[in-house]
Design a protein around this motif. Structure first.
Motif, PDB file in Angstrom:
ATOM      1  N   THR A 131       0.833  -1.208   0.000  1.00 45.48           N
ATOM      2  CA  THR A 131       0.000   0.000   0.000  1.00 45.48           C
ATOM      3  C   THR A 131       0.865   1.254   0.000  1.00 45.48           C
ATOM      4  O   THR A 131       0.624   2.192  -0.773  1.00 45.48           O
ATOM      5  N   ALA A 132       1.881   1.286   0.872  1.00 38.44           N
ATOM      6  CA  ALA A 132       2.778   2.443   0.925  1.00 38.44           C
ATOM      7  C   ALA A 132       3.525   2.612  -0.394  1.00 38.44           C
ATOM      8  O   ALA A 132       3.716   3.744  -0.875  1.00 38.44           O
ATOM      9  N   TYR A 133       3.924   1.496  -0.990  1.00 36.57           N
ATOM     10  CA  TYR A 133       4.631   1.562  -2.270  1.00 36.57           C
ATOM     11  C   TYR A 133       3.741   2.185  -3.345  1.00 36.57           C
ATOM     12  O   TYR A 133       4.182   3.044  -4.111  1.00 36.57           O
ATOM     13  N   PHE A 134       2.481   1.764  -3.389  1.00 39.41           N
ATOM     14  CA  PHE A 134       1.552   2.310  -4.382  1.00 39.41           C
ATOM     15  C   PHE A 134       1.278   3.794  -4.125  1.00 39.41           C
ATOM     16  O   PHE A 134       1.158   4.591  -5.057  1.00 39.41           O
ATOM     17  N   LEU A 135       1.146   4.159  -2.832  1.00 42.97           N
ATOM     18  CA  LEU A 135       0.844   5.550  -2.503  1.00 42.97           C
ATOM     19  C   LEU A 135       1.978   6.494  -2.901  1.00 42.97           C
ATOM     20  O   LEU A 135       1.758   7.695  -3.065  1.00 42.97           O
ATOM     21  N   ARG A 136       3.178   5.966  -3.053  1.00 45.69           N
ATOM     22  CA  ARG A 136       4.303   6.811  -3.450  1.00 45.69           C
ATOM     23  C   ARG A 136       4.365   7.024  -4.961  1.00 45.69           C
ATOM     24  O   ARG A 136       5.138   7.874  -5.422  1.00 45.69           O
ATOM     25  N   LYS A 137       3.604   6.277  -5.733  1.00 52.73           N
ATOM     26  CA  LYS A 137       3.611   6.455  -7.183  1.00 52.73           C
ATOM     27  C   LYS A 137       2.965   7.795  -7.529  1.00 52.73           C
ATOM     28  O   LYS A 137       1.931   8.172  -6.964  1.00 52.73           O
ATOM     29  N   GLU A 138       3.545   8.490  -8.482  1.00 48.83           N
ATOM     30  CA  GLU A 138       3.167   9.871  -8.753  1.00 48.83           C
ATOM     31  C   GLU A 138       1.696  10.026  -9.113  1.00 48.83           C
ATOM     32  O   GLU A 138       1.003  10.907  -8.607  1.00 48.83           O
ATOM     33  N   ARG A 139       1.195   9.159  -9.994  1.00 48.61           N
ATOM     34  CA  ARG A 139      -0.198   9.326 -10.426  1.00 48.61           C
ATOM     35  C   ARG A 139      -1.167   9.015  -9.294  1.00 48.61           C
ATOM     36  O   ARG A 139      -2.206   9.665  -9.162  1.00 48.61           O
ATOM     37  N   VAL A 140      -0.827   8.048  -8.455  1.00 49.40           N
ATOM     38  CA  VAL A 140      -1.695   7.738  -7.311  1.00 49.40           C
ATOM     39  C   VAL A 140      -1.708   8.920  -6.355  1.00 49.40           C
ATOM     40  O   VAL A 140      -2.772   9.353  -5.893  1.00 49.40           O
ATOM     41  N   LYS A 141      -0.527   9.476  -6.064  1.00 50.62           N
ATOM     42  CA  LYS A 141      -0.445  10.622  -5.160  1.00 50.62           C
ATOM     43  C   LYS A 141      -1.254  11.801  -5.681  1.00 50.62           C
ATOM     44  O   LYS A 141      -1.906  12.516  -4.910  1.00 50.62           O
ATOM     45  N   SER A 142      -1.229  12.014  -6.993  1.00 49.97           N
ATOM     46  CA  SER A 142      -1.897  13.191  -7.560  1.00 49.97           C
ATOM     47  C   SER A 142      -3.412  13.100  -7.480  1.00 49.97           C
ATOM     48  O   SER A 142      -4.088  14.123  -7.613  1.00 49.97           O
ATOM     49  N   HIS A 143      -3.942  11.896  -7.276  1.00 46.12           N
ATOM     50  CA  HIS A 143      -5.395  11.747  -7.251  1.00 46.12           C
ATOM     51  C   HIS A 143      -5.973  11.554  -5.850  1.00 46.12           C
ATOM     52  O   HIS A 143      -7.190  11.537  -5.687  1.00 46.12           O
ATOM     53  N   LEU A 144      -5.099  11.388  -4.856  1.00 41.91           N
ATOM     54  CA  LEU A 144      -5.588  11.148  -3.502  1.00 41.91           C
ATOM     55  C   LEU A 144      -5.198  12.302  -2.585  1.00 41.91           C
ATOM     56  O   LEU A 144      -4.181  12.957  -2.778  1.00 41.91           O
ATOM     57  N   GLU A 145      -6.022  12.510  -1.577  1.00 40.34           N
ATOM     58  CA  GLU A 145      -5.726  13.510  -0.559  1.00 40.34           C
ATOM     59  C   GLU A 145      -5.063  12.818   0.633  1.00 40.34           C
ATOM     60  O   GLU A 145      -5.024  11.588   0.706  1.00 40.34           O
ATOM     61  N   GLN A 146      -4.568  13.611   1.593  1.00 40.20           N
ATOM     62  CA  GLN A 146      -3.873  12.999   2.727  1.00 40.20           C
ATOM     63  C   GLN A 146      -4.807  12.104   3.529  1.00 40.20           C
ATOM     64  O   GLN A 146      -4.392  11.053   4.031  1.00 40.20           O
ATOM     65  N   LEU A 147      -6.058  12.482   3.653  1.00 43.84           N
ATOM     66  CA  LEU A 147      -7.003  11.627   4.375  1.00 43.84           C
ATOM     67  C   LEU A 147      -7.119  10.267   3.696  1.00 43.84           C
ATOM     68  O   LEU A 147      -7.213   9.231   4.366  1.00 43.84           O
TER      69      LEU A 147
END
Length: 758
Positions: free
Chosen positions: A503-519
């Protein structure tokens, strides 16, 4: 039409409805436009408040928008994209002369500054322009103008354009369709009608229905009953005998739909007819038809409407039931067909098809139709065991779950500074996909979740977001880990740590980060940590068959996943020392709680294909369309899209073992197989239904089970996830691992590894 003046100069906006076949999805209700596919071209020589206003108005309306600065670039852009509305700045004649540059096209043009004469409208009308607008840089004014255009000229044009597609559907549908006037004069019959009745359409069109021979097998009052019903504007549906040209009578299922025209009067009647057969005749008919490789659903869906003097729009399709590849079935054969039909249909049709789509979104339609168990017992047992709730044969057998540990029973929490150097060195590699969670398991004496959780949660600033201390986080991680069963070979805290790492690995991917908020990130990390807490090492099917208390509590539906989510919150709020949520406000807690629950429930396998298909249709396909057109815009960062992304993220993290390096993949395959073997042993001991009989430790082929799992669940899902998040290394591992299992299977090897050389 001319909008009211509001100071400033005249802004003449002329609209061109291009004649290409771009399709519109009409809104099903009033309010802001839902026509995402409608494209607008803004032709402005220079940027000013007016061009900005139209740009933001397009964004607000959900239209795709392009800007051109010269006549040449405008023409090039139009020919490339085929915009439905084109706005031309006609206020500065030195830049544009719309009637000269864009003759024979219709555009939206801006004209006349305060110190200029009002331009003549006649040349513009001759050039094909259809509307002018008072210069006004208010976004609301521009938005209202665009919405009026959409609901007026654009929709009318799209209705007309839809007719070719509609009659193509009529010509190819399997049901016989007959359209008559209000006086029952035949105006149209489709090829299926000709084949069924033996007539050529030239023999029927223009004749009254009363001129055709009638069958004497109908009730005497049937025609009167039908006429009374349809003349009131109501549909009639029932069984009717018709006489074919040969003189034979044929029994038909008939539906007659009155079509209401202008003034509320009936203008046409549409009759849809299908031969009626008993079950034996249906089977024989299917056997005789060599083109029936699949069994078709006998229910067809009809939508009819009328647009002025244009005839009727009719959509008819059969849902093909496929034995394999549920993703292809849903996207290609059902959902895409309906979406295409919506785009080419008038408002009434689109609204009815929305209801069809709602029906198609039920869970059952996303379940694969498998071959017989003799064809592939490994696949059937694996898929059936993971995607069903068992036979629900209740008995007195109970499965005893771990008694929840209290905070006082736990060891004293460690801090990041207290972590032994050897473990800290391991954790330095946790950002890499090849991170070896099994080495961490050994080094931490089967307590990897606490150590890895401390590192990852600190990296993502979870304590800061939740406003909790590191001590509280440590206590919570230890509490959650203590409620995983270390006796399970697979569903233990090491699996939870592995899912947290993915999960942490995926959250670090640029496109995933750009679509999700910190919550969303915090929710994902917490959900990964708790997603299998107190897992008994048995499937939902086992618990339902055993009549466990949890199965009864959760009505045999998503039993384990519901338990994991509920217990996680029960444990968390029970003791203030480990309550990571104690300092956030109520609204934020509720939002976070709902996100965590939704993600945990998404790991339940019965809705696997539904989640994947929705992700592909709502996320991947719009992104692919945007990338194909080389625009800089992106998919909307809406709560709905974030929800689909989070579900896909945790699903992929939960079953990422086949995408790990080969040695890790082999170890995890052995662990899950052992857990299934143990379940089969217990089912036999207790006299319960054996959910997955192929997982008998004496006969099972582990390579075959892995091949089946990858084929049915992993390949399509990770292809879709890779297309979104860009994970080429995972796909490479997946391919390598799949080839490894195939090689073992071809060598008739049933174990995890090939036999040693003799």
């Amino acid at each position: 039409s001319q909008s009211p003046a509001s100071g400033g100069g005249w802004l003449l906006i002329l609209i061109f409805l291009s004649t290409v076949t771009t399709l519109l999805v009409p809104p099903s209700h009033p309010g802001p436009s839902l026509c995402f596919f409608l494209q607008v071209l803004l032709v402005f020589a220079k940027e000013d408040s007016q061009s900005d206003a139209f740009w933001w108005a397009c964004d607000r309306a959900g239209f795709r928008c392009n800007i051109a600065r010269t006549p040449e670039s405008a023409i090039e852009c139009f020919l490339d994209k085929h915009h439905e509305i084109i706005v031309i700045d006609g206020r500065h004649s030195r830049y544009f002369e719309p009637e000269k540059v864009y003759g024979n096209n219709s555009f939206l043009s801006l004209h006349r500054l305060p110190d200029q004469e009002e331009p003549s409208v006649l040349p513009l009308l001759c050039a094909g322009f259809s509307r002018r607008f008072v210069e006004n840089s208010s976004v609301s004014a521009c938005y209202n103008e665009l919405i009026q255009i959409e609901h007026g000229e654009v929709r009318c044009q799209f209705k007309l354009r839809a007719c070719n597609s509609v009659f193509t559907a009529l010509e190819h549908c399997q049901e016989a369709v007959e359209i008559t006037s209000e006086d029952h004069i035949i105006q149209y019959v489709n090829p299926s009608f000709e084949r069924m009745m033996g007539y050529h359409k030239g023999e029927l069109i223009g004749k009254e229905l009363t001129e055709l021979p009638k069958s004497d097998k109908n009730r005497a009052d049937l025609l009167d009953t039908i006429n009374t019903c349809i003349k009131k504007g109501k549909e009639w549906q029932g069984i009717y005998y018709a006489r074919k040209k040969s003189g034979d009578s044929i029994q038909q299922d008939v539906k007659i739909v009155p079509v209401i025209g202008q003034g509320g009067k009936i203008r046409h009647f549409v009759a849809i007819k299908r031969p009626r057969m008993d079950n034996n005749n249906q089977v024989n008919e299917i056997k005789k038809n060599k083109s029936h490789e699949h069994l078709y659903n006998t229910e067809s869906h009809l939508v009819v409407t009328r647009n002025a003097e244009v005839s009727l729009c009719f959509v008819c399709f059969n849902v093909q039931r496929c034995k394999r590849d549920i993703i292809t079935l849903l996207e290609t054969q059902v959902i895409n067909i309906i979406n295409a039909a919506q785009e080419s249909s008038p408002v009434t049709v689109a609204e009815a098809l929305d209801r069809v789509l709602e029906i198609l979104r039920t869970t059952e339609l996303y379940s694969p139709q498998l071959a017989s168990k003799d064809d592939d017992p490994h696949t059937n047992d694996l898929v059936g065991g993971l995607m069903s709730d068992g036979l629900r044969r209740l008995s007195g057998n109970e499965y005893v779950f771990n008694k929840n540990l209290s905070q006082s029973q736990l060891a004293i929490p460690v801090t990041l500074n207290d972590i032994p150097p050897s473990i800290a060195e391991m954790l330095n590699d946790e950002e890499h996909w090849e991170f070896n969670i099994l080495e961490l398991e050994a080094a931490t004496h089967k307590r990897p979740l606490t150590y890895l959780g401390l590192k990852i949660f600190t990296t993502f600033g979870v304590c800061d977001f939740l406003n909790c201390s590191e001590a509280t986080l440590r206590s919570w991680l230890q509490l959650i880990e203590a409620n995983y069963h270390s006796s399970n070979s697979y569903h233990n805290s090491t699996h939870a740590a592995d899912v947290l790492h993915a999960t942490a690995y995926f959250l670090r991917k640029e496109r995933v980060k750009s679509h999700l908020e910190q919550l969303d990130e915090v929710a994902a990390l917490i959900a990964a940590t708790v997603h299998d807490v107190d897992h008994p090492g048995r499937t939902n099917s086992f618990l339902c068959n055993a009549g466990s208390e949890l199965a009864i509590l959760y009505n045999d539906t998503a039993v384990l996943e519901s338990h994991h989510a509920a217990l996680a919150f029960q444990l968390t709020v029970r003791d203030s020392k480990s309550n990571i949520f104690k300092n956030i406000d109520r609204n934020q807690f509720r939002t976070l709680r709902q996100a965590i629950i939704d993600m945990v429930l998404a790991t339940e396998m019965t809705r696997h294909f539904e989640h994947v298909s929705k992700f592909v249709n709502s996320i991947n396909k719009p992104i692919a369309a945007i990338e194909e057109t080389s625009t800089s815009t992106n998919i909307r960062n809406s709560p709905e899209n974030r929800l689909l992304i989070k579900r896909m993220l945790i699903k992929c993290a939960d079953v990422a073992n086949p995408c790990r390096p080969l040695e890790l993949c082999i170890e995890w395959a052995g662990r899950i197989s052992e857990e299934y073997f143990a379940q089969t042993d217990e089912e036999k001991r207790q006299g319960l239904p054996v959910v997955m009989p192929v997982f008998d430790r004496n006969t099972c082929s582990v390579p075959k089970s892995q091949i089946s799992f990858i084929d049915y669940f992993i390949t399509d899902m990770f292809d879709a996830w890779d297309a979104f998040a860009s994970l080429p290394n995972l796909i490479e591992h997946l391919s390598e691992n799949y080839n490894y299992w195939k090689n073992l299977d071809e060598r008739k090897c049933k174990s995890l590894r090939p036999p040693p050389p003799s």
